[in-house]
Write a protein that holds these residues in place. Structure first.
Motif, PDB file in Angstrom:
ATOM      1  N   VAL A  42       0.752  -0.623   0.096  1.00 24.82           N
ATOM      2  CA  VAL A  42       0.134  -0.061   0.161  1.00 24.82           C
ATOM      3  C   VAL A  42       0.830   1.403   0.114  1.00 24.82           C
ATOM      4  N   GLY A  43       0.680   2.316  -1.142  1.00 24.24           N
ATOM      5  CA  GLY A  43       2.030   2.931  -1.076  1.00 24.24           C
ATOM      6  C   GLY A  43       3.245   3.159  -1.507  1.00 24.24           C
ATOM      7  N   GLU A  44       3.595   4.177  -1.518  1.00 23.26           N
ATOM      8  CA  GLU A  44       5.058   3.849  -2.421  1.00 23.26           C
ATOM      9  C   GLU A  44       6.331   3.744  -1.073  1.00 23.26           C
ATOM     10  N   THR A  45       5.642   4.381   0.417  1.00 20.18           N
ATOM     11  CA  THR A  45       5.961   4.463   1.370  1.00 20.18           C
ATOM     12  C   THR A  45       6.329   2.637   1.499  1.00 20.18           C
ATOM     13  N   VAL A 175       0.347  -3.080   3.893  1.00 18.25           N
ATOM     14  CA  VAL A 175       0.250  -4.154   3.440  1.00 18.25           C
ATOM     15  C   VAL A 175      -1.713  -4.340   3.185  1.00 18.25           C
ATOM     16  N   ARG A 176      -2.383  -5.095   1.860  1.00 18.58           N
ATOM     17  CA  ARG A 176      -3.629  -5.268   2.200  1.00 18.58           C
ATOM     18  C   ARG A 176      -4.244  -6.992   1.204  1.00 18.58           C
ATOM     19  N   PRO A 177      -5.477  -7.435   1.659  1.00 16.12           N
ATOM     20  CA  PRO A 177      -5.382  -8.392   0.926  1.00 16.12           C
ATOM     21  C   PRO A 177      -5.824  -8.138  -0.434  1.00 16.12           C
ATOM     22  N   HIS A 178      -5.316  -9.438  -1.327  1.00 13.11           N
ATOM     23  CA  HIS A 178      -5.432  -9.726  -2.411  1.00 13.11           C
ATOM     24  C   HIS A 178      -5.980 -10.729  -2.693  1.00 13.11           C
ATOM     25  N   PRO A 179      -7.021 -10.830  -3.687  1.00 12.88           N
ATOM     26  CA  PRO A 179      -7.390 -12.010  -4.076  1.00 12.88           C
ATOM     27  C   PRO A 179      -6.210 -12.995  -4.877  1.00 12.88           C
ATOM     28  N   ALA A 180      -5.335 -12.377  -4.962  1.00 17.18           N
ATOM     29  CA  ALA A 180      -3.856 -14.069  -5.956  1.00 17.18           C
ATOM     30  C   ALA A 180      -3.219 -14.810  -4.631  1.00 17.18           C
ATOM     31  N   TRP A 181      -3.591 -14.174  -2.914  1.00 14.53           N
ATOM     32  CA  TRP A 181      -3.052 -14.480  -2.234  1.00 14.53           C
ATOM     33  C   TRP A 181      -3.449 -14.252  -1.272  1.00 14.53           C
ATOM     34  N   GLN A 182      -4.673 -15.662  -0.749  1.00 12.41           N
ATOM     35  CA  GLN A 182      -6.191 -15.871   0.080  1.00 12.41           C
ATOM     36  C   GLN A 182      -4.654 -17.210   0.747  1.00 12.41           C
ATOM     37  N   ALA A 183      -5.047 -16.556   2.417  1.00  8.46           N
ATOM     38  CA  ALA A 183      -4.130 -17.889   3.358  1.00  8.46           C
ATOM     39  C   ALA A 183      -5.759 -19.099   3.121  1.00  8.46           C
ATOM     40  N   SER A 184      -4.862 -19.717   3.676  1.00 16.20           N
ATOM     41  CA  SER A 184      -5.954 -21.364   4.210  1.00 16.20           C
ATOM     42  C   SER A 184      -6.789 -20.542   5.253  1.00 16.20           C
ATOM     43  N   ALA A 185      -7.800 -21.125   5.211  1.00 15.44           N
ATOM     44  CA  ALA A 185      -8.884 -20.959   6.933  1.00 15.44           C
ATOM     45  C   ALA A 185      -9.129 -21.956   7.539  1.00 15.44           C
ATOM     46  N   GLU A 186      -8.473 -23.067   6.820  1.00 11.03           N
ATOM     47  CA  GLU A 186      -8.263 -24.668   7.723  1.00 11.03           C
ATOM     48  C   GLU A 186      -7.819 -24.336   8.948  1.00 11.03           C
ATOM     49  N   HIS A 187      -7.703 -24.329  10.677  1.00 12.52           N
ATOM     50  CA  HIS A 187      -7.319 -24.874  11.571  1.00 12.52           C
ATOM     51  C   HIS A 187      -7.960 -25.417  12.961  1.00 12.52           C
ATOM     52  N   THR A 289      -0.737 -10.944   4.978  1.00 13.08           N
ATOM     53  CA  THR A 289      -1.245  -9.821   4.759  1.00 13.08           C
ATOM     54  C   THR A 289      -2.311  -9.901   5.559  1.00 13.08           C
ATOM     55  N   ALA A 290      -2.143  -9.533   6.774  1.00 14.66           N
ATOM     56  CA  ALA A 290      -2.904 -10.256   7.663  1.00 14.66           C
ATOM     57  C   ALA A 290      -2.706 -10.213   9.037  1.00 14.66           C
ATOM     58  N   GLU A 291      -3.573 -10.233  10.507  1.00 12.69           N
ATOM     59  CA  GLU A 291      -3.103 -10.876  12.127  1.00 12.69           C
ATOM     60  C   GLU A 291      -4.150 -11.772  11.893  1.00 12.69           C
ATOM     61  N   HIS A 356      -2.626 -24.895  -3.304  1.00 10.20           N
ATOM     62  CA  HIS A 356      -3.236 -25.083  -1.871  1.00 10.20           C
ATOM     63  C   HIS A 356      -3.783 -23.575  -1.817  1.00 10.20           C
ATOM     64  N   GLY A 357      -3.058 -22.813  -1.960  1.00  9.16           N
ATOM     65  CA  GLY A 357      -3.707 -21.212  -0.924  1.00  9.16           C
ATOM     66  C   GLY A 357      -1.994 -20.862  -0.905  1.00  9.16           C
ATOM     67  N   ALA A 358      -2.158 -19.608  -0.436  1.00  7.33           N
ATOM     68  CA  ALA A 358      -1.700 -18.797  -0.220  1.00  7.33           C
ATOM     69  C   ALA A 358      -0.880 -18.519   1.692  1.00  7.33           C
ATOM     70  N   SER A 359      -0.062 -19.833   1.919  1.00  9.97           N
ATOM     71  CA  SER A 359      -0.464 -19.657   3.803  1.00  9.97           C
ATOM     72  C   SER A 359       0.547 -21.438   3.958  1.00  9.97           C
ATOM     73  N   SER A 360       0.877 -21.191   5.520  1.00  7.85           N
ATOM     74  CA  SER A 360       0.587 -22.528   5.869  1.00  7.85           C
ATOM     75  C   SER A 360      -0.771 -23.775   6.291  1.00  7.85           C
ATOM     76  N   CYS A 361      -0.903 -24.809   6.462  1.00  7.52           N
ATOM     77  CA  CYS A 361      -2.243 -25.219   6.452  1.00  7.52           C
ATOM     78  C   CYS A 361      -1.802 -26.222   7.761  1.00  7.52           C
ATOM     79  N   PRO A 362      -3.187 -27.093   8.261  1.00  9.56           N
ATOM     80  CA  PRO A 362      -2.699 -28.166   9.157  1.00  9.56           C
ATOM     81  C   PRO A 362      -1.532 -29.268   9.268  1.00  9.56           C
TER      82      PRO A 362
END
Length: 705
Positions: A42-45, A175-187, A289-291, A356-362
């Motif tokens: 998000v942004g030049e900085t 940073v911001r969410p992006h449709p091409a970089w979605q984390a797994s929701a399984e936990h 991109t998130a906590e 299988h997504g843009a993050s770790s998984c179980p």
């Protein structure tokens, strides 16, 4: 279902045009995916603020992978001209975890994001043109110019992963969410970790040069080892399993940490894993991109030092000999699980290759025989520092991919992560990082009484590097004085008589392993040594840091002799603090390399791809009245320098045109020849009974005021 991210292409076959189309698709998909990663910023900085102090800001990595294509294509002869020399000098060096790569912000005037994006568009067009128009045959091998195309693509895939880690370490505001970089929701809650018996076996590692897939230099050669039986954790260590270590005070208990670990822990003020975020009485997990609320059944991500400390704690709690696996033991896990590399036309049976997504998984999602996540999810730290296999050789256009890591400070990671693609996802890949660095990396522990043996040698065995180390620091041969020392002595004497009388800064350009840099520092307050070869630079760095360098030299046949050279024995120990080493291209130096009172370029100009550019550019790097000292045997060869770039050594208008004639023609507008030419001899040892004796012609030029 989303299409699969293209796999590393097989480089053999019969249909060249089909392979050309496949390479074009592989490049475009990689270049596009890399640029989509930066769309989360998000942004030049966000591009110009460093996510962490030890790495460049992200604007560097946005431009670096494009510059890499240009640099390697020039070396491979695929192109002749640069696209933007200013940006390419700024974005050239990506190995920024070494002590010799200065990351002082004041030295970099970063371009705008728009300017770099425009540069990337130009590089994209150039690479596509090279792929479309270059003639090649199959298979594409290590020595073929088209190998550089694969090298550039696989290099960008490495930075796809390492840049995602830096984005994960960036402030959330950037940073911001992006449709091409979605984390797994399984936990959920993690399974209890148990032990699996791994039988004894033999591992045979190393690839042959005719293997039909792209590989980095450290994958080639031979290594064979018998591995004793051991037990391995069924799962990667989860956040939940690691929590027990945190809650037991593991970070505060110095008895669990080695000296390196304690030093890092104090520096980082670490009290928990870096991606864990305290949240009142609980924890959150930082993703790219998130906590999010803590994913307890995902693998914990640590550096190697934290993983080792956990193993010591686990050993103390269980009474079992717990440690990280070696590289060989990881390969036994791979063989025991009966795995193979990611298929080309089906999703990976692991959290690998962005399938299988843009993050770790179980940690219990992907079973591999009795084990889980032998590959994928997160990289797995090994106890083995990276080392060369027997038969290792550097690639001629990328000599610094691995050699800077042969220092016993970089440990191997195996198995790949969710974002490991292309070569990274292949089980033969051998990546390594400093033990305090973070990647998408965790670990699995093993239980075994077998001690860890490090195959690496304390002696430098790289033949060319060892030859240069002896050339620079070895004994006088046949009564011929040491060449780098002789040149430095001539330079210092000339500067006292003929120079600008300032001994503030000197530049040793083409410094190789650095002897002349140390010698110049006897007289100059600061000396900068620059060489194109990172492995040569590393030898100078090792001497400056430790005061000694060990290497082997061939005596006859397979017999070698062992040598150690010390700065104190050469009377140079006091100069080490005044010398700094950089990797750089003499034909395209960074703008910051100016303001020198003396520049020494020894045995350099006849090895440059564009000596004319270097000679025309060098004046503005010298202070008025400063000296340029050139020494060269004038061994012009088209394998190093295109014929039209030669300074001399040919007929011109029917008459012999020497290199000295050419130097006078190019340098006279800005320099005065004040000393020379004079012959300076040197001897290079090949074996105990074979030596090269050469005369280098030295000339000294004074910059006009």
């Amino acid at each position: 279902m989303n299409p699969l991210f293209p796999r590393s292409p097989q480089l053999d076959g019969q249909d060249v045009e089909a392979k050309r189309a496949e390479l074009l698709d592989y490049f475009r998909a990689t270049f596009d995916r890399y640029e989509s990663l930066f769309e989360v910023l998000v942004g030049e900085t966000a591009y110009t603020i460093k996510p962490i102090s030890l790495r460049h800001p992200l604007i560097f990595y946005f431009g670096h992978t494009a510059t890499f294509f240009v640099n390697k294509f020039i070396l491979a002869g695929l192109i002749e001209e640069r696209i933007d020399p200013r940006l390419e000098s700024m974005f050239a060096v990506g190995v920024d975890e070494m002590s010799w790569d200065d990351l002082d912000d004041a030295r970099y005037d970063w371009p705008s994001v728009a300017e770099v994006a425009d540069y990337r568009r130009k590089v994209r067009a150039m690479v596509e043109r090279v792929i479309r128009d270059t003639r090649f045959t199959l298979p594409i091998g290590w020595s073929d110019p088209m190998w550089a195309v694969l090298m550039g693509i696989e290099h960008e895939r490495i930075h796809l992963e390492t840049s995602s880690v830096l984005i994960r370490q960036h402030a959330l505001d950037f940073v911001r969410p992006h449709p091409a970089w979605q984390a797994s929701a399984e936990h959920g809650m993690a399974p209890e970790n148990t032990l699996v018996d791994i039988p004894a076996g033999t591992v045979s590692l190393g690839r042959a040069l005719d293997d039909p897939y792209y590989g980095w230099d450290n994958e080639y050669g031979r290594h064979k080892a018998d591995v004793a039986a051991f037990k391995a954790a069924r799962h990667l260590v989860s956040n939940q399993e690691f929590r027990a270590f945190v809650e037991a005070g593991g970070y505060a208990d110095d008895s669990l940490w080695d000296e390196e670990g304690k030093g890092w822990k104090r520096f980082a003020r670490a009290e928990h894993p870096t991606f864990w975020i305290p949240d009142g009485k609980g924890w959150k997990l930082r993703l790219m991109t998130a906590e999010v609320p803590m994913r307890w059944n995902w693998p914990v991500e640590t550096n190697c030092l934290e993983a080792r400390a956990f193993c010591r704690w686990k050993s103390r709690e269980s009474g079992l000999p717990v440690r990280l696996p070696t590289e060989d033991e990881w390969h036994r896990l791979y063989d025991h699980a009966g795995l193979s590399d990611v298929p080309h036309n089906a999703p990976a049976g692991a959290n690998l290759h962005l399938d299988h997504g843009a993050s770790s998984c179980p940690v219990d999602r992907f079973a591999h025989g009795e084990l889980f996540d032998v590959v994928g999810n997160v990289w797995q730290w090994c106890e083995t520092p990276t080392y060369p296999f027997d038969g290792f050789a550097v690639h001629p256009i990328y000599d610094d991919f691995t050699t800077p890591t042969f220092d016993d400070r970089h440990n191997i990671i195996k198995g790949g992560s969710w974002i490991a693609t292309g070569n990274e996802s292949r089980h033969a890949s051998r990546y390594a990082f400093r033990r305090h660095f973070f990647q998408h990396a965790g670990f699995r522990y093993v239980v075994t009484d077998t001690p860890v043996t490090n195959p690496a040698s304390a002696y430098e065995t790289d033949a060319l590097l060892s030859q240069y180390a002896e050339f620079h620091y070895g004994d006088e041969i046949f009564g011929v004085p040491n060449f780098p020392k002789a040149l430095a002595d001539i330079a210092i004497d000339a500067h006292k008589r003929l120079g600008n009388r300032s001994f503030e800064r000197a530049l040793d350009l083409g410094c190789a392993t650095g002897r002349a840099s140390f010698e110049l520092a006897r007289a100059f307050k600061r000396v900068v040594g620059i060489d194109f070869s990172a492995r040569f630079i590393q030898a100078g760095v090792k001497l400056a840091e430790s005061g000694s360098l060990r290497y082997t030299l061939p005596d006859e046949g397979e017999l070698v002799s062992y040598h150690e050279r010390r700065l104190d024995e050469l009377g140079l120990a006091d100069t080490a603090g005044r010398v700094e080493f950089w990797q750089g291209d003499a034909c395209n130096l960074k703008d910051i390399h100016t303001g020198f009172d003396l520049i020494l370029a020894a045995n350099l100009i006849d090895r440059l791809y564009s000596p004319r550019r270097f000679l025309r550019d060098v004046a503005h790097r010298l202070n008025p009245g400063g000296l340029l000292i050139l020494a060269s045997p004038y061994t012009w060869l088209e394998e190093h320098t295109r014929r039209e770039e030669w300074i001399g050594g040919f007929k011109k208008d029917g008459e012999s045109w020497t290199t000295l004639d050419g130097l006078k023609e190019i340098l006279t507008p800005q320099f005065e020849l004040v000393q020379g030419p004079q012959a300076v001899p040197f001897v290079i040892r090949e074996t105990r009974r074979k030596h090269q004796h050469t005369l280098s012609e030295l000339t000294i030029w004074k910059r006009r005021s």
